[in-house]
Design a protein around this motif. Sequence first.
Motif, PDB file in Angstrom:
ATOM      1  N   GLU A   1      29.022  46.209   7.301  1.00 21.13           N
ATOM      2  CA  GLU A   1      28.856  47.269   6.324  1.00 21.13           C
ATOM      3  C   GLU A   1      30.049  48.217   6.340  1.00 21.13           C
ATOM      4  OE1 GLU A   1      27.414  49.177   3.169  1.00 21.13           O
ATOM      5  OE2 GLU A   1      26.726  47.287   4.006  1.00 21.13           O
ATOM      6  N   GLN A   2      30.594  48.523   7.508  1.00 22.29           N
ATOM      7  CA  GLN A   2      31.790  49.358   7.588  1.00 22.29           C
ATOM      8  C   GLN A   2      32.980  48.682   6.920  1.00 22.29           C
ATOM      9  OE1 GLN A   2      31.598  49.839  11.935  1.00 22.29           O
ATOM     10  NE2 GLN A   2      31.565  52.041  11.611  1.00 22.29           N
ATOM     11  N   ILE A   3      33.087  47.370   7.065  1.00 25.61           N
ATOM     12  CA  ILE A   3      34.177  46.634   6.417  1.00 25.61           C
ATOM     13  C   ILE A   3      34.046  46.736   4.904  1.00 25.61           C
ATOM     14  CG2 ILE A   3      35.039  44.298   6.002  1.00 25.61           C
ATOM     15  CD1 ILE A   3      34.551  43.716   8.959  1.00 25.61           C
ATOM     16  N   ARG A   4      32.825  46.639   4.401  1.00 22.69           N
ATOM     17  CA  ARG A   4      32.631  46.765   2.953  1.00 22.69           C
ATOM     18  C   ARG A   4      33.047  48.144   2.459  1.00 22.69           C
ATOM     19  NH1 ARG A   4      29.362  48.836  -0.617  1.00 22.69           N
ATOM     20  NH2 ARG A   4      28.188  49.893   1.022  1.00 22.69           N
ATOM     21  N   ARG A   5      32.682  49.191   3.221  1.00 20.95           N
ATOM     22  CA  ARG A   5      33.072  50.542   2.824  1.00 20.95           C
ATOM     23  C   ARG A   5      34.586  50.734   2.924  1.00 20.95           C
ATOM     24  NH1 ARG A   5      28.242  52.209   5.813  1.00 20.95           N
ATOM     25  NH2 ARG A   5      29.549  52.838   7.573  1.00 20.95           N
ATOM     26  N   ALA A   6      35.201  50.116   3.933  1.00 18.14           N
ATOM     27  CA  ALA A   6      36.658  50.217   4.067  1.00 18.14           C
ATOM     28  C   ALA A   6      37.359  49.571   2.876  1.00 18.14           C
ATOM     29  CB  ALA A   6      37.108  49.568   5.373  1.00 18.14           C
ATOM     30  N   ALA A   7      36.849  48.428   2.428  1.00 19.56           N
ATOM     31  CA  ALA A   7      37.430  47.770   1.258  1.00 19.56           C
ATOM     32  C   ALA A   7      37.269  48.635   0.008  1.00 19.56           C
ATOM     33  CB  ALA A   7      36.774  46.405   1.053  1.00 19.56           C
ATOM     34  N   PHE A   8      36.145  49.329  -0.096  1.00 17.60           N
ATOM     35  CA  PHE A   8      35.931  50.247  -1.228  1.00 17.60           C
ATOM     36  C   PHE A   8      36.968  51.366  -1.219  1.00 17.60           C
ATOM     37  CE2 PHE A   8      34.047  54.155  -2.883  1.00 17.60           C
ATOM     38  CZ  PHE A   8      33.601  53.756  -4.135  1.00 17.60           C
ATOM     39  N   VAL A   9      37.211  51.968  -0.041  1.00 10.91           N
ATOM     40  CA  VAL A   9      38.211  53.034   0.070  1.00 10.91           C
ATOM     41  C   VAL A   9      39.594  52.507  -0.279  1.00 10.91           C
ATOM     42  CG1 VAL A   9      39.351  54.614   1.677  1.00 10.91           C
ATOM     43  CG2 VAL A   9      36.874  54.339   1.760  1.00 10.91           C
ATOM     44  N   ALA A  10      39.940  51.316   0.221  1.00  9.53           N
ATOM     45  CA  ALA A  10      41.257  50.740  -0.059  1.00  9.53           C
ATOM     46  C   ALA A  10      41.460  50.533  -1.555  1.00  9.53           C
ATOM     47  CB  ALA A  10      41.407  49.418   0.696  1.00  9.53           C
ATOM     48  N   THR A  11      40.436  50.035  -2.231  1.00 11.05           N
ATOM     49  CA  THR A  11      40.543  49.794  -3.673  1.00 11.05           C
ATOM     50  C   THR A  11      40.763  51.086  -4.444  1.00 11.05           C
ATOM     51  OG1 THR A  11      39.055  47.898  -3.437  1.00 11.05           O
ATOM     52  CG2 THR A  11      39.370  48.765  -5.648  1.00 11.05           C
TER      53      THR A  11
ATOM     54  N   VAL B   1      44.307  49.139   3.082  1.00  9.46           N
ATOM     55  CA  VAL B   1      43.237  48.552   3.895  1.00  9.46           C
ATOM     56  C   VAL B   1      43.151  49.252   5.237  1.00  9.46           C
ATOM     57  CG1 VAL B   1      42.350  46.427   4.926  1.00  9.46           C
ATOM     58  CG2 VAL B   1      43.508  46.355   2.717  1.00  9.46           C
ATOM     59  N   ARG B   2      44.317  49.532   5.857  1.00 10.81           N
ATOM     60  CA  ARG B   2      44.314  50.237   7.140  1.00 10.81           C
ATOM     61  C   ARG B   2      43.740  51.640   6.982  1.00 10.81           C
ATOM     62  NH1 ARG B   2      49.422  47.602   7.715  1.00 10.81           N
ATOM     63  NH2 ARG B   2      50.496  49.486   6.988  1.00 10.81           N
TER      64      ARG B   2
END
Length: 649
Positions: free
Chosen positions: A342-352, A367-368
């Motif tokens: 779930e954290q990875i999904r939120r991180a991808a949202f922030v990156a986008t 992404v970082r």
Amino acid sequence: MTATTQALATLSDVDDAVRRAVQARRAVDPMPDDPFRGLYLTADMVAGILDAESVVADAPSAEALAALAANFGLTPLDVRFLLVALAPEIDPRFERLYGYLNDDVTRRRATICLALALSGLPAAGPARFRLAPGAPLVSGGLVEVLDGDGPALSRPLRMPDRVVAHLLGDDALDPALTASCHVRTGTADVAAARLGDAVTAGARLLYLRGPAGDASRRALSVLAAAGRPGLVVDAARFGDAPHVAALVREARLRGAGLVFGPVDALGTSRAAVLRDLVARTLDLPCLLFGDGHWDPLWGDRTPVSLTVDVTDAAPDWAAALTAAAGTPELAVGLEQYRLGPEQIRRAAFVATHRALLAGRPVAAADVRAGALAQNAAGLARLARRVVPEVGWADLVLPDRVRARLLELAVRARHRDQVLGRWRMRPGGGRGRGVTALFAGESGTGKTMACEVVAAELGLDLYVVDLSTVVDKYVGETEKNLERLFAEAVDVRGVLLFDEADAIFGKRSAVKDAHDRYANLESAFLLQRMESFDGIAVLTTNLRANLDDAFTRRLDVIADFPLPDADLRRALWDRCLGAELPRAPDIDLAFCAAKFELAGGSIRACAVTAAYLAAAEDRPVTMADLVAAVRQEYVKLGRLVLDSEFAPFH
């Protein structure tokens, strides 16, 4: 046409539809002018309702009912009762008909007595107990029996909205669970196949011990191997005990397994949530996870406890980045960000969204940044966060020191593979942490080197604030350090203990109570450093002040020497920078040869000289540099000799 005009036109359409509906009703109404409409039903009215067209021909489907019966353990009679309760939820005719059969037009739901009668069963028979509190329909949350104070047979049945929606094909999460739950499908792998077979064979309660990201990922892999999706629950955000019933119902509706944790986040005050969950999941796969060992007081059943090895997060990153931006290739090199699905999904949202705001495609830096945005804020109360802004080009050091820094970066980047998957970690409860010592005189670049390593790893730097850690009261320093290490595990960053000899000093002979407690503090740190799972760097001006036991536990030791003449010249050039205007008389070779200064002092001299030049709005001259060096000598308490500054004195 404006938006307001469109809205008025829509309301006009509604008005016309209402008028047509009233006319159609009056055309078939046997008593259109009855002043007591709605207060009673005649036989003719009931006949008219029965003759009206039904809207429940194919709702719900036979497949949906069969799956529901299998997931909840329902009998054919239970399904019959379920349909009796469902009818008024999808066809308004049944409200009036049930009111007629209940001999009370205000009671528009089926009662227990009516459900039995519609099933051809006597009211006093054993079938009534299929609607008792412990029966599958009621305990599973498919049907609610209302009016608990009234006679049992007259209590009405209500089907919750979530169950109605599921039977009609809408599988949106229960609104009570959306803040803490997510439906996820894992990737089955060879390591999870054996546990997946056990779940298929009937294993129902497992406890996975390890970091939250690895444990939740492993749980989803196990469920995927068993052919089930996972309902992932964030225990820290989950509600109180009353929400457990809705959670278990949601998992059963979907045929999913529960992934619940970290259980440590519940604390003792909310242990009832865990006990209720364990009690309700007798026939449902429930995979719990946490950092500590399972406490038997958490439930009447004791799960099988398994230690989680490091799991591969690359598929989760690739899937999240593909869904968010269509860039799965950016999933490479993200091992150090130990995040859950779930954290990875939120991180991808922030990156986008970072890329959208900048008007460009998603980049690795986005992404970082998204991964670092998942850091908990707790560590900020005990340490100062530094976002790295320097790189290897800004670091002027001997090659042997650079080699040690590169070794530290390699260890930090590949520790999960070496210590986890390759099992090179020793026993004794040791963690997967990487620790280093940077020793050298003040100003030799130790802190900047930490920042460069953090930048190389794509992490933030957290400088420990000793004022928030060290406490004069006995035992409080250890408590603060424990909170610091506990928070650091959940933070993607490099932990820096500057001037580490203040708390990592040598143990001494016990002469009084102060020595005893000082030694206890050092012993605690020795134990805690071994079990630490993060990345920590200690810096000191005097390496000899550190206890030898600390030195043995360090992975990398780098000695920072004072720079020689060649390095000093490079430092002068780097510190003056490319933007600062320089006068033609600047002689960096002279500065490097004459003034034996550390890198920190050279930077201070460059800044002082820049201020002298800015005050007169001109380029920096050699006289400015010499004046700045003289000030630095005085500040350092060094002897100022005119001969050393000749011919610029």
